[in-house]
Design an enzyme around this catalytic site. Structure first.
Site, PDB file in Angstrom:
ATOM      1  N   ARG A  76      53.430  20.846  67.758  1.00 14.13           N
ATOM      2  CA  ARG A  76      53.746  19.957  68.856  1.00 14.13           C
ATOM      3  C   ARG A  76      55.228  19.603  68.906  1.00 14.13           C
ATOM      4  NH1 ARG A  76      49.202  15.618  67.325  1.00 14.13           N
ATOM      5  NH2 ARG A  76      48.484  17.116  65.769  1.00 14.13           N
ATOM      6  N   ASP A  99      62.297  25.705  58.686  1.00 13.73           N
ATOM      7  CA  ASP A  99      62.391  25.139  57.340  1.00 13.73           C
ATOM      8  C   ASP A  99      62.262  26.284  56.331  1.00 13.73           C
ATOM      9  OD1 ASP A  99      62.487  22.868  55.560  1.00 13.73           O
ATOM     10  OD2 ASP A  99      60.325  22.978  55.336  1.00 13.73           O
ATOM     11  N   VAL A 144      63.520  14.875  58.701  1.00 10.27           N
ATOM     12  CA  VAL A 144      63.995  14.281  59.951  1.00 10.27           C
ATOM     13  C   VAL A 144      62.851  14.010  60.931  1.00 10.27           C
ATOM     14  CG1 VAL A 144      66.301  15.288  59.760  1.00 10.27           C
ATOM     15  CG2 VAL A 144      64.501  16.553  60.966  1.00 10.27           C
TER      16      VAL A 144
HETATM   17  P1  IMP Z   1      58.320  26.226  57.997  1.00  6.97           P
HETATM   18  O1  IMP Z   1      57.165  27.142  58.196  1.00  6.97           O
HETATM   19  O2  IMP Z   1      58.450  25.783  56.575  1.00  6.97           O
HETATM   20  O3  IMP Z   1      59.617  26.782  58.517  1.00  6.97           O
HETATM   21  O4  IMP Z   1      57.956  24.895  58.728  1.00  6.97           O
HETATM   22  C1  IMP Z   1      58.414  24.582  59.956  1.00  6.97           C
HETATM   23  C2  IMP Z   1      57.654  23.379  60.454  1.00  6.97           C
HETATM   24  O5  IMP Z   1      57.553  22.356  59.457  1.00  6.97           O
HETATM   25  C3  IMP Z   1      58.413  22.754  61.607  1.00  6.97           C
HETATM   26  O6  IMP Z   1      58.025  23.327  62.825  1.00  6.97           O
HETATM   27  C4  IMP Z   1      58.004  21.310  61.500  1.00  6.97           C
HETATM   28  O7  IMP Z   1      56.803  21.108  62.195  1.00  6.97           O
HETATM   29  C5  IMP Z   1      57.761  21.091  60.031  1.00  6.97           C
HETATM   30  N1  IMP Z   1      58.939  20.459  59.423  1.00  6.97           N
HETATM   31  C6  IMP Z   1      59.869  21.043  58.645  1.00  6.97           C
HETATM   32  N2  IMP Z   1      60.830  20.178  58.302  1.00  6.97           N
HETATM   33  C7  IMP Z   1      60.513  19.007  58.899  1.00  6.97           C
HETATM   34  C8  IMP Z   1      61.141  17.717  58.937  1.00  6.97           C
HETATM   35  O8  IMP Z   1      62.224  17.452  58.368  1.00  6.97           O
HETATM   36  N3  IMP Z   1      60.505  16.756  59.682  1.00  6.97           N
HETATM   37  C9  IMP Z   1      59.340  16.995  60.330  1.00  6.97           C
HETATM   38  N4  IMP Z   1      58.726  18.189  60.334  1.00  6.97           N
HETATM   39  C10 IMP Z   1      59.300  19.189  59.613  1.00  6.97           C
END
Ligand code: IMP
Ligand code: MG
Length: 179
Positions: free
Chosen positions: A45, A105, A155
């Site tokens: 979302r 991330d 964040v």
């Molecule tokens: P990844 O698969 O680890 O790259 O995760 C990405 C997802 O994790 C993002 O689309 C966010 O929904 C969530 N996410 C990563 N870092 C943050 C943060 O600092 N705050 C809130 N959600 C985060």
């Protein structure tokens, strides 16, 4: 009365987000200038505010679609799996597609989504992410357009949540736990 055990420190102002969104939209419009129609895919979302602002600055014919992915698994993040909770409504075969993500991330969500969408044979597939935390990357994946590179901080705001809250902040802030 707010009983939460954390505070939010300002990190990126609403004004600088708006300025950056305008720049990104200009670059994206130039890149896809010859497109018949751009399919803008928001990852739910967290991207809903960003995509709303971004599409209004695009000077291209476009459609908007959404996809929801969720990562889960055991507590060691490196073994997390990504599931598709809501798929696109439309076809993307032979189309120009722009994936809009809130934060990259570890990169696992984006990598999984790109793999899935690529298997449907789009004409072009690119990514625009509002935020990037390069120091957290675990898999090799890149967004063509990035709004802001940020350090390894948690964040919220501008669509991004902490436990489903704070999505409605107009700026990006970092979460600081009260001690
Ligand atoms: P990844 O698969 O680890 O790259 O995760 C990405 C997802 O994790 C993002 O689309 C966010 O929904 C969530 N996410 C990563 N870092 C943050 C943060 O600092 N705050 C809130 N959600 C985060
Ligand atoms: Mg997300």
């Amino acid at each position: 009365m707010d009983h939460s055990n954390y505070e939010i420190d300002p990190m990126i102002t609403a004004k600088s987000i708006a300025a950056r969104v305008e720049e990104l939209a200009r670059e994206i419009s130039t890149h896809f200038t010859d497109t018949e129609k751009l399919i803008v895919v928001g990852l739910l979302r967290g991207s809903f505010v960003f995509i709303a602002d971004l599409v209004r600055e695009l000077e291209l014919p476009c459609e908007v679609d959404f996809l929801e992915a969720s990562s889960y698994g055991n507590s060691t993040e490196s073994s997390r799996e990504v599931r598709i909770l809501k798929d696109l409504r439309g076809e993307i075969e032979g189309r120009d597609v722009l994936v809009v993500e809130d934060i990259v991330d570890t990169g696992r969500t984006l990598k999984h989504v790109l793999h899935l969408l690529q298997s449907r044979d789009p004409k072009r597939l690119e990514v625009c992410a509002l935020l990037d935390k390069p120091s957290r990357r675990e898999v090799d994946v890149k967004a063509r357009w990035i709004g802001f590179e940020i350090p390894d901080e948690f964040v919220v705001g501008y669509g991004i949540d902490y436990a489903q809250r704070n999505r409605n902040l107009d700026h990006i802030g970092k979460v600081r736990f009260k001690t």
